[in-house]
Each structure stands twice: as C-alpha cells, then as structure tokens.
Write a protein that holds these residues in place. Structure first.
Motif: not given
Length: 338
Positions: A231, A235, A237, A249
């Motif tokens: 990523i 971004d 996660y 995203l």
C-alpha cells in the motif's frame, strides 16, 4: 524503537537466565542434589518455552508447554517442604510473579493462596528449622509486594490500552480506530470530490482441515509486512479480526481497488504456499457511494468478502448485486460501486 529495545533486552535477559539455570541444574546434579537440579531444570524449561526467548513461542503448543514446566516447578517446590532441601523454599518468593505472568489472574491468585497456606503449615511442622518464623514473615511480605506489582501492571495496561494504535503482532492499526479514521476519510473524499475504496482481506480457513491457530499466527507478522509493502504511505490497514484485515484506499476507484485486491490476494496466497500452508485468500472490495458512512461501507466490504468465501474462496469479490458468481481466482467486477 522503545518497543524494539524492550524486546531485545528481554530476549538477552532470558538467554542469560537460561544459561544460569542450566549451569545450576548441572552443578546440583553432580553434587547429588536432585531436587534442586529438577527445580532449576523446570525453571529453564519455563524460560526456553516463553515468547521472550523467541517470538514464535506465542504459538501452540508453546504456551501449554510453558505452563507444564511451571506446574512441575510448583510441585517440586511444594514437595521440598516435606522432603528437603529447605533451600528450595526460598524459590517460592518468586513464584507468585511467575504465576501471574503465565496463567490467568484468578488461577494465579488461587494458587498463591494455596502456596501461602501450605508454606505456613509446613514451617509449623519443621520444628528443627531455626529461622522458620522469619521465613514466613519474609514470604508474606514478598506476596504483598507481588500483589502490588501485579496491580500496577494491570493498571498500566488498562491506562495504555486506548493509546495503543497498532496491533503488536502484525503492526496493523488497531480496530478501535477504524471507524473514526474511516469517517474522516469519507468526509475528505466527499469534500474534495474524490474516489475512495476499501478492501477487506480474509484467509479462507474454512477450507482447511487444520486448526488455523497452530501455524497461521506464526506467519501473521509476515502478512502484516506484506500488506505494508503493497500500500501507499498514506493508505492504512487494520486488523479487524484474527484472520481479517481492512485497507482504506483514499483516491482509489472501485475498479482500481479490485485490481489491487487481486494483486494482494495472489501475493498472500504465494506467501502462505511458500510456508507450506494449504490456505487460500479472498478479498471483498467496496467503493464509496453517496449516503455511505463508516458502518455501511465496512458492511459492504464484509458482505463482499463473505460472498467470495461462500462461493468457495480463493477469489476477489466487489460489492454488487451478486447476479453472477465469480470464477475461482478471478475478481467479480460487475456493477462496481463507484
């Protein structure tokens, strides 16, 4: 950096302690002190099966192995009250701290209480031991200090829990921050008129006959590093479940998110295969629509992932009307949400 330094220091201390305990066990065995040698050996087993000795020790069967060594040490120390040598009784001073570190609080508290009662009874019977009364007072003081340390540890853990941004095992952001972060990204996307998508990633453990906890936890750090490498810097996660991750995203359309989701899915499948795990990966993709909020967008991605896994897994699925099933290993791109 502080966390890494702490782990490094604990690892060095555990290795030094292991060497010292093995040396004590060997020396006592040569001097004809089998009980002391057995106690040192059990303590060495506790150290070598702990996660401070090696990070992989958090996986089964190591926690059970460590608890087995701890139980053996408790039995040896309690037996020494009646059989000798009495020098082993001083090892009981450290036993409460070890108990609260290895077993649940309720069990550790009950075990500590039992040890106190048995120690007081044993010392009353040992009329030939001159300093038995002093030993009991020192033992009770040690118990009090241990209880204070355990209380401070639990208090610190509860105070720091809201400040912990990342999952220690995977370095993913904590789930507690997901809704707030996603809400901010949705507001930014709507304000700037840009696309936004999310990907939910899940391991298809229902397709495996093996218990996922045995081996998968050992590879979760590698999964986290892989996601971090795939990523962009802005971004994020999150680890949303034991074996599920969600990626936010910003500025990415659904079609581009589908392509990235498929790349991630294939890469993770290759990673698992390289470690001898017969597991597949599925992804669910959802793009931001008018009227979506953090909860509905997460639910769309979760529904897409669930749909992919219900169809057999090993595929990427975009949130849509589910009019046609996707083929294994191929993303379903009909009716993208953005």
């Amino acid at each position: 950096m502080a966390q890494l330094a702490e782990k490094f220091l604990l690892s060095k201390l555990s290795r030094a302690g292991l060497v010292a305990l093995i040396a004590i066990a060997a020396l006592c065995a040569m001097l004809g002190e089998p009980m002391v040698a057995a106690a040192a050996g059990a303590a060495a087993g506790i150290v070598i099966s702990g996660r401070t000795f090696h990070p992989s020790r958090v996986n089964r069967p190591w926690p059970k192995v460590q608890q087995g060594f701890f139980l053996a040490l408790v039995l040896i120390l309690l037996t020494s009250f009646w059989t000798g040598p009495w020098v082993l009784s001083h090892w009981l001073y450290a036993l409460p701290l070890v108990a609260f570190a290895l077993v649940p609080l309720a069990f550790a508290g009950a075990l500590t209480l039992v040890i106190v009662v048995l120690a007081m009874a044993a010392t009353q019977w040992a009329v030939g031991l001159a300093d038995r009364h002093q030993m009991i007072s020192a033992f009770l003081l040690t118990m009090l200090l241990s209880a204070l340390l355990v209380f401070l540890r639990e208090y610190r853990t509860r105070q720091l829990a809201p400040l912990r941004r990342t999952d220690e095992l995977t370095q993913a952001a904590s789930r507690e921050y997901l809704s707030a972060d996603l809400h901010k990204e949705i507001q930014r996307s709507e304000r700037e008129g840009t696309d936004m998508s999310i990907i939910m990633i899940g391991l298809d453990t229902h397709l495996s006959d093996h218990d996922p906890d045995e081996d998968i936890r050992s590879i979760l750090p590698r999964i986290g590093r892989y996601l971090h490498a795939q990523i962009r810097d802005f971004d994020t996660y999150y680890r949303v479940a034991d074996l599920q991750f969600l990626v936010i995203l910003p500025g990415i359309s659904t079609s581009d998110a589908i392509a990235l989701g498929e790349t991630i899915r294939r890469g993770l499948a290759t990673l698992l295969e390289s470690h001898g795990m017969n597991l597949t990966v599925s992804t669910g993709i959802a793009g931001l629509n008018i009227g979506d909020d953090a909860n509905t967008l997460q639910q769309s991605a979760a529904n897409a992932l669930r749909r992919a896994q219900q169809q057999g897994g090993n595929r990427s699925q975009a949130y849509s009307a589910w009019s046609q099933p996707a083929q294994p290993g191929q993303p379903q791109t009909q009716g993208p949400a953005s």
